[in-house]
Design a protein around this motif. Sequence first.
Motif, mmCIF file in Angstrom:
data_model
loop_
_atom_site.group_PDB
_atom_site.id
_atom_site.type_symbol
_atom_site.label_atom_id
_atom_site.label_comp_id
_atom_site.label_asym_id
_atom_site.label_seq_id
_atom_site.Cartn_x
_atom_site.Cartn_y
_atom_site.Cartn_z
ATOM 1 N N SER A 49 0.815 -1.217 0.000
ATOM 2 C CA SER A 49 0.000 0.000 0.000
ATOM 3 C C SER A 49 0.849 1.269 0.000
ATOM 4 N N GLU A 103 -13.158 -2.825 -3.982
ATOM 5 C CA GLU A 103 -12.757 -1.559 -3.360
ATOM 6 C C GLU A 103 -12.215 -0.587 -4.412
ATOM 7 N N TYR A 104 -11.429 -1.113 -5.325
ATOM 8 C CA TYR A 104 -10.844 -0.295 -6.383
ATOM 9 C C TYR A 104 -11.945 0.301 -7.268
ATOM 10 N N LEU A 107 -13.683 3.119 -5.447
ATOM 11 C CA LEU A 107 -12.817 4.293 -5.466
ATOM 12 C C LEU A 107 -12.834 4.945 -6.842
ATOM 13 N N GLN A 108 -12.826 4.115 -7.886
ATOM 14 C CA GLN A 108 -12.876 4.634 -9.254
ATOM 15 C C GLN A 108 -14.201 5.345 -9.515
ATOM 16 N N PHE A 164 -16.070 6.945 -7.324
ATOM 17 C CA PHE A 164 -16.021 8.251 -6.665
ATOM 18 C C PHE A 164 -15.302 9.258 -7.551
ATOM 19 N N PHE A 165 -14.190 8.842 -8.109
ATOM 20 C CA PHE A 165 -13.434 9.725 -9.011
ATOM 21 C C PHE A 165 -14.222 10.010 -10.281
ATOM 22 N N CYS A 196 -20.401 9.265 -0.280
ATOM 23 C CA CYS A 196 -20.061 8.658 1.011
ATOM 24 C C CYS A 196 -21.320 8.349 1.824
ATOM 25 N N PHE A 255 -17.471 -0.204 1.024
ATOM 26 C CA PHE A 255 -17.079 1.149 1.449
ATOM 27 C C PHE A 255 -16.363 1.103 2.798
ATOM 28 N N LEU A 265 -12.862 -0.130 2.249
ATOM 29 C CA LEU A 265 -12.078 0.906 1.573
ATOM 30 C C LEU A 265 -11.699 2.015 2.540
ATOM 31 N N ILE A 302 -7.906 3.187 3.637
ATOM 32 C CA ILE A 302 -7.430 4.564 3.483
ATOM 33 C C ILE A 302 -6.948 5.119 4.814
#
Length: 508
Positions: A4, A305-306, A309-310, A312-313, A483, A492, A495, A499
């Motif tokens: 990480s 999880e990835y 995260l993707q 959200f972006f 969120c 979530f 993840l 983080i």
Amino acid sequence: MMYSHKIVKNTVCSMLYRVVLLVLQFIARKVFILYLGSELLGLSSLYANLLDLLNLSELGIGVAVQFHLYTPIVNKDNEKIADILQSAKKIYSKIGICILGVGFFLSNFIPYFIKDNSFSNLFIQITFIISVVGTASSYFFIYKRLYLQANEEIYITNIIDTILLIGFIIIKISLVVWTGSYFIYLLLDIIQKVTSNICVGIVFNIKYKHIISSCQKKKNKKELVKDIKNVIPLKLANYVYSSTDSIIISMFIGLTAVNLYSNYIMVFNQVISFAYLLGDAVKVSYGKIMKEVKDKKFLYSILQEYIMLQFFFSSVSAALLFVLVNDFIILWLGKEYLISNLCVVFLTADFFIHSMFQPLSVVYGAAGKFGEDKKITILMACMNIIVSILTVRYMGLVGVILGTLISNCICMVVRVYQIVYGFFEDNVKLFAKMVLKFHFLAFAEIAISVFLYQTFFYTWRQSFLGLLLSGMILGILLLGINCIIYRKTEVFKRLLVRILKLFYHKIK
């Protein structure tokens, strides 16, 4: 286990590099238009896309080489590493020579790719040949860069590239303003590429002398060449997605339309490049984990999880691009460089879909599943070109973008099936529902952003600072919505824990 801290280190350095590149490229493009002209910028964009065609001869060597380096790096097998790098060096050298030959030949036909050409054929040939030399020369020095990337040391290459980028952009801008010469601009581009790879090679030689001395000249290239052949369709699909649009626009509409389109594509591509940075870092770490961990449930949980995260972006970026891009173009270049709102709608949809299937592509590349994509990627590439050519006659620029959007939708569906069912052997319907929910939520967030921007930030659009502040406020709001909606889901929660652990590690 997840490497990480290396992902964070590489991603942070890569993002800093992209931010510097982003700012300098926008400045350089503005200077280019002011001192060299918008039509010449359109020609330069066409060259870039044609050079991407020549880059298909690279055949995905970088992807294949990095995959084959994962195991020897984990096992610390220096002889195997040296053997792979030597094989890559020889293949890349042959490719560089091939690009030079094909480029010189292709230079005779460039005028036929341009509708209503106002440049002399000699000017086009010479400037294109200079561009070809720049592309070909970089292949003779690139193979050592691949090892640093596979060894999760992308930050080294980014630091070198950032320093050289700043220096050369300043020199380019200064000389273009002073001389107004496109030839000098192209020559400096060649010097920058070669210098960057030479510097990376010097760092490699100093840091990894033991690898250089371990080379036994085994020339064991069979498996590497096999995977390179399998990656060809993937390279073709990427080329069709990123490069053929400008060629079709140039042939059927003209260089002015190429310039308008390329300005928007530059903005969208610069944003999605931040997602690529994370993807490059994750791919290397994920590939190493696959060599050490055989538990597909664990690997699948990381993928989930990835993807979140993707999302959200992707959702936040798509919404901000949709509401801000036209006002940004006006402030940056002027109202005369705007395209239709329908084009922006399709570009935004294409951006979101293309961004969302990046995690699936990253995992497929990390797993080395190069041979299982051939038919679908070739079909997707052909469909993109056919739809774009058919629709450009009746819909103009909108039709070209529509062709790319349709091919990306197909790619998204196939990627879900390949990864979820074919590789992880999981429930495709449940995964598809999750992805569809992401898309509906993104559409809702775009609508919310349009309403809020038009209602509360209308007067802010008159300055770059106003756009930046409105974008930050809307971005934070949309991130908060995501969120809140997903706060109770297991993905979530995992993840968030990951983080927080990374943040805690950095604090310590």
